[in-house]
Each structure stands twice: as C-alpha cells, then as structure tokens.
Design an enzyme around this catalytic site. Structure first.
Site, PDB file in Angstrom:
ATOM      1  N   SER A  12       4.591   0.790  -0.667  1.00 53.77           N
ATOM      2  CA  SER A  12       5.693   0.708  -0.193  1.00 53.77           C
ATOM      3  C   SER A  12       5.741  -0.723   1.424  1.00 53.77           C
ATOM      4  CB  SER A  12       6.723   1.697   0.163  1.00 53.77           C
ATOM      5  OG  SER A  12       6.465   2.010   1.377  1.00 53.77           O
ATOM      6  N   LYS A  13       6.901  -1.345   1.349  1.00 54.62           N
ATOM      7  CA  LYS A  13       7.054  -1.740   2.409  1.00 54.62           C
ATOM      8  C   LYS A  13       6.190  -0.968   3.818  1.00 54.62           C
ATOM      9  CE  LYS A  13      10.561  -5.420   2.055  1.00 54.62           C
ATOM     10  NZ  LYS A  13      11.371  -5.426   1.487  1.00 54.62           N
ATOM     11  N   ARG A  14       6.219   0.109   3.652  1.00 53.60           N
ATOM     12  CA  ARG A  14       6.097   1.031   5.083  1.00 53.60           C
ATOM     13  C   ARG A  14       5.058   1.096   4.943  1.00 53.60           C
ATOM     14  NH1 ARG A  14       8.233   5.683   4.160  1.00 53.60           N
ATOM     15  NH2 ARG A  14       9.714   4.568   2.847  1.00 53.60           N
ATOM     16  N   GLY A  70       2.528  -1.290   4.851  1.00 56.82           N
ATOM     17  CA  GLY A  70       1.984  -2.528   6.464  1.00 56.82           C
ATOM     18  C   GLY A  70       1.773  -3.357   5.579  1.00 56.82           C
TER      19      GLY A  70
END
Ligand code: GLU
Length: 486
Positions: free
Chosen positions: A255-257, A259
C-alpha cells in the site's frame, strides 16, 4: 489463428501502482511474445475518482518502462476512441445496454436513494454491499416508457438469474463456478449516463477485439457477471489471467504506506526503470531456469503466461536493490556518469575529479542515492574512533600504526607526484624496507586519509583524489590521535 491483442486499461486515479505496472507489463509481454498488438485504453468513466494529471503519469510510466503501445488515444488502430468518456459520446454503451434490455438481460431501474437505502445489505469480502431486490424488473413496458418520458432519473441494471450457476475459466485459477443467487444485479449504465467500469470493460474488450485480459485478482469475484454479459451478447469470452496479490515483506497488501508501492516512488528512490521492470516481471512469473536478469527484449522472448504462479508475490526491497546494483555494474561509464553526476555533485560540491570517483563507486552501490554515503569522506574527514587502527588480519594496532604514519610522513611531505601510481610505489618501497605485509602499512594510511572502515578505493587512490595538502593534513591528524592514546 486470431491475432493476439491485449490491452492495458488503467483508470486515471493517481500514481501507477506496482500491481498495475505488472498487469501492463504482462499484457505487453503476452502480445509481443506472440507478435500481437498491445493497446492502451483509458478507463475514465468513474468521474469521482478521476485525478488531474493521472493520464500523463500513465503515458510517462509506460514510456519510461519501455512498454510501447501499438494503439491508444495517441495512436489510432481503427477501433477507437481509446478513452471511455469519448467512447461514451458515440452512444456505444447505451446501444449495447438497450440490446440487453431487449433480450431481457437488463432492465431500467428508477429506484431513488431512499428506497435503495432501505434495502438489505450484505458483507461481501469485507465490504458492505446492497443487494438489489429486482423491484423495477416488474415494471411494465408502459410504466418504463412513462417514467422515461417524464425524465425520471434511472440506471440500467444487469438481470442476473437467481437460480442455477455460472462458470468461467481463468488461466491460473482454473474453472470457477458460483451460484447465480450470489450475483447482484449490478449497474451497467449510471444515472449520469456513464457506463460503469464493469460494463464498459466488457463492451470495449469485445469491440476492440481483445483476446487476453490480465488484471489483479480483485476482479475475480466480478468475473462471473462479466461472463454472463458475454453470454447474453453471444460474444466470445477472452482468456482471463487474474494475477495474485503483491504483498510487502510483512505479507500485507502493498500500500501507499509501504513507501514503494508505485513506479514513481521507485523512480524517486533512484532505481533504474529497466531494473524495476525486470524485477516486476518476476513478481509472479518465473522462467524455466533460475535466471533473474532479463532485458525487456529477453523477457518478450521468454515470457510464457502459463508459468505465472497464483501464490502471492512478495515485493522484496533487498532483492530489488540487488538487481538495480547489477544493472549499475553492467552499465558503461558513458551512461553511468551522467546519471551519477548529480548525486556526486550534491555530496561533494566542486573541486573533485568526479569521473574518477564515479568509477570507484560504480560497482559498490545498489542505487544512486547510496553514493553520498560512499564518498562523503572525501569532502570532510569524518570523526572516527582511534580503535579502527587495530586490525587483527592486517596485524596492526595503535602503536604500529603510529610508527608507520610517523615514518611515512616525511616521505610523503617530500613527494611531489601525488598520482596513485607514484604514491603506491612510495608505500611499496617502504613496505619492502620494513619487511612487512602490505596491509600493515596500507591499513593505517587508508584509515588516516578516510576515517572509514570501508572505502570505495584503496589508500593511494584516495590520496590521489584528495591531493597532497589534504592527504598530509589527514595523516597528521591520525598521528595526533594516535599519540594521545600512547
Ligand atoms: N480500469 C481497471 C483498473 O484500472 C482495469 C481493470 C482491467 O484491466 O480490467 O483497475
């Protein structure tokens, strides 16, 4: 034999996720492997999710990744338009939706928000979804005409049977059969006149002669409904390849988290597009042998979609970094230097022979941003622990290092030629005179001039870059440090 035609059909909703790039890459490879066509189609029917600039990102990502499309909004191949909002204006979706209505496979629905809100919901795959109760299916033809003439807002829904089963085939998952009672009457045409993704996708894949569809397995659960549409029209279902999830190292959905979930993130982190493409090809696919480094051309030759695995693929940053490092090693200096130069400049400023330093670091970095950590000691001697002079294998300690540096200092002060070769000769003759091993001398000198345990080059190469004045200054600092300890 029919020509293989694949498509990458992104929705312009933001950066290009690694999973999307993998779909695009596999579609590209399937087509090119068979000398077929790879098409780009922009699926922008969900106006609420549209993000300004996202279409540009799609183009630039495909270009950087080397995935050249044969047809698309910018390259007409005779089955356009290639942007769904433009296709809509041709009336194509409404025409086909009406065809389904005529066949009893779809119907107008005039239910308003309040009525829909009162309907039962079910939790499907963690999401609450409303199951439409077919209320409007019972409207008479006259009622429908009346409502339409009165301008009542409407949607068009698929009419799925409530009994029996539907089976479809996926290349990885095999035959999948579901009970028709599980299929909701999904919306085909929305109240704003736009088709839903679900409907437009089927109409377009057929009318644009697509033979193979590759996409994430989040679409697997909707596929029976697509199959029912194909069957209702009497169209041939394309070959489906639903790809497994890509997870991060902790087996959580990338996910975006994480990075590094998008191609842009990876580019910003200094990866080479070729290495990223190579790495992504292996996220679910493997060749017959254990080979790992593939150019795009080689992938086209080797790619066989039957060898895609359905187990989740783990995005392993360590592996990607390694692979990127292999690409850097294989680059020639003419290509490497211009790319490394900005990083070298940022780390060192002016006054250094950056070309020489670039050659030193080329085989030692995995990504360009590693450069700073490799070379910053050139700019300024880092503060270092005097214990570094003690090295078991080199048989050095603080006392021996002090002796070596003190004896060498006058020789190096006298020497004018600070080229690597000349300096090396000086140190070697000193080694010979002393009757010791090379490392016994090189280790303390390298420690003094770099302040680092690991350096991208040996003592004399470093001194050549630093020049006479700076080298001597650092050796004197070393001597002082060691003296304090004795
Ligand atoms: N527009 C869909 C997406 O971006 C395409 C899925 C498909 O390839 O069918 O996820």
């Amino acid at each position: 034999m029919t020509k293989i035609r694949t498509r990458y059909a992104p929705s312009p909703t933001g950066k290009m996720h690694v999973g999307n790039l993998r779909s695009a890459l596999y579609e590209f490879l399937i087509a090119k492997h068979a000398d077929g066509d790879f098409m780009l189609r922009i699926e922008d029917t969900d106006q609420e999710r549209f993000v300004e600039g996202a279409t540009e990102i799609i183009y630039s990502t495909l270009e950087k990744a080397g995935l050249k499309h044969d047809e698309g909004p910018d390259k007409d191949g005779g089955v356009g338009p290639y942007v769904q909002s433009e296709r809509m204006k041709t009336g194509i979706y409404l025409k086909y939706a009406k065809e389904l209505i005529d066949k009893g496979e779809a119907y107008y629905c005039f239910c308003d928000k309040d009525r829909l809100a009162s309907l039962k919901t079910e939790i499907v795959e963690g999401k609450e979804i409303m199951i439409y109760d077919k209320h409007c299916l019972s409207l008479s033809k006259e009622d429908v005409e009346k409502n339409l003439a009165a301008g009542l807002p409407y949607v068009i829904r698929q009419n799925n049977p409530t009994e029996g089963t539907t089976t479809f085939h996926d290349e990885l998952y095999g035959d999948i059969t579901v009970n028709n009672s599980e299929l909701d009457d999904m919306i085909l045409i929305k109240s704003d006149g736009y088709p839903t993704y679900n409907f437009a996708n089927v109409v377009d894949d057929h009318t644009m002669n697509i033979t193979h569809v590759v996409r994430g397995n989040e679409y697997l659960s909707s596929s029976p409904k697509y199959t029912r549409l194909y069957e209702a029209f009497g169209w041939q279902v394309p070959v489906y390849v639903h790809l497994p999830l890509i997870t991060d190292e902790n087996h959580k959905k990338l996910s975006k988290r994480s990075g590094h979930s998008s191609f842009e993130d990876l580019m910003e982190q200094g990866f080479l597009a070729e290495a990223v493409v190579n790495y992504i090809a292996l996220l679910g696919w493997s060749p017959e042998d254990n080979r790992e480094i593939f150019s795009l051309e080689e992938l086209i030759k080797e790619f066989d979609y039957h060898r895609i695995s359905k187990s989740p693929a783990v995005f392993d940053m360590v592996k990607l970094r390694w692979m990127n490092g292999e690409y850097l090693k294989a680059m020639d200096m003419e290509s490497f230097f211009p790319m490394a130069e900005p990083f070298l400049k940022e780390a060192l400023g002016v006054g250094f022979d950056l070309k020489k330093i670039a050659a030193m670091v080329k085989t030692r970095i995995e990504v360009f941003p590693d450069i700073a950590g490799q070379v910053d000691f050139f700019k300024e001697l880092p503060s270092y622990d005097v214990e570094m002079y003690t090295h078991k294998k080199m048989k050095t300690d603080k006392a021996s290092s002090l002796e070596v540096l003190t004896e060498l200092l006058p020789l190096l002060e006298e020497q004018e030629d600070y080229s690597n070769d000349a300096l090396y000769q000086t140190l070697l003759s000193y080694v010979e005179k002393k009757g010791c091993k090379n490392g016994f001398v090189m280790w303390p000198v390298r420690t003094a001039v770099s302040g680092r345990q690991m350096t991208p080059a040996g003592a004399t190469e470093i001194m050549e870059i630093l020049g006479k004045e700076e080298s001597l200054k650092r050796i004197r600092i070393g001597i002082e440090k060691l003296q304090k300890e004795s």
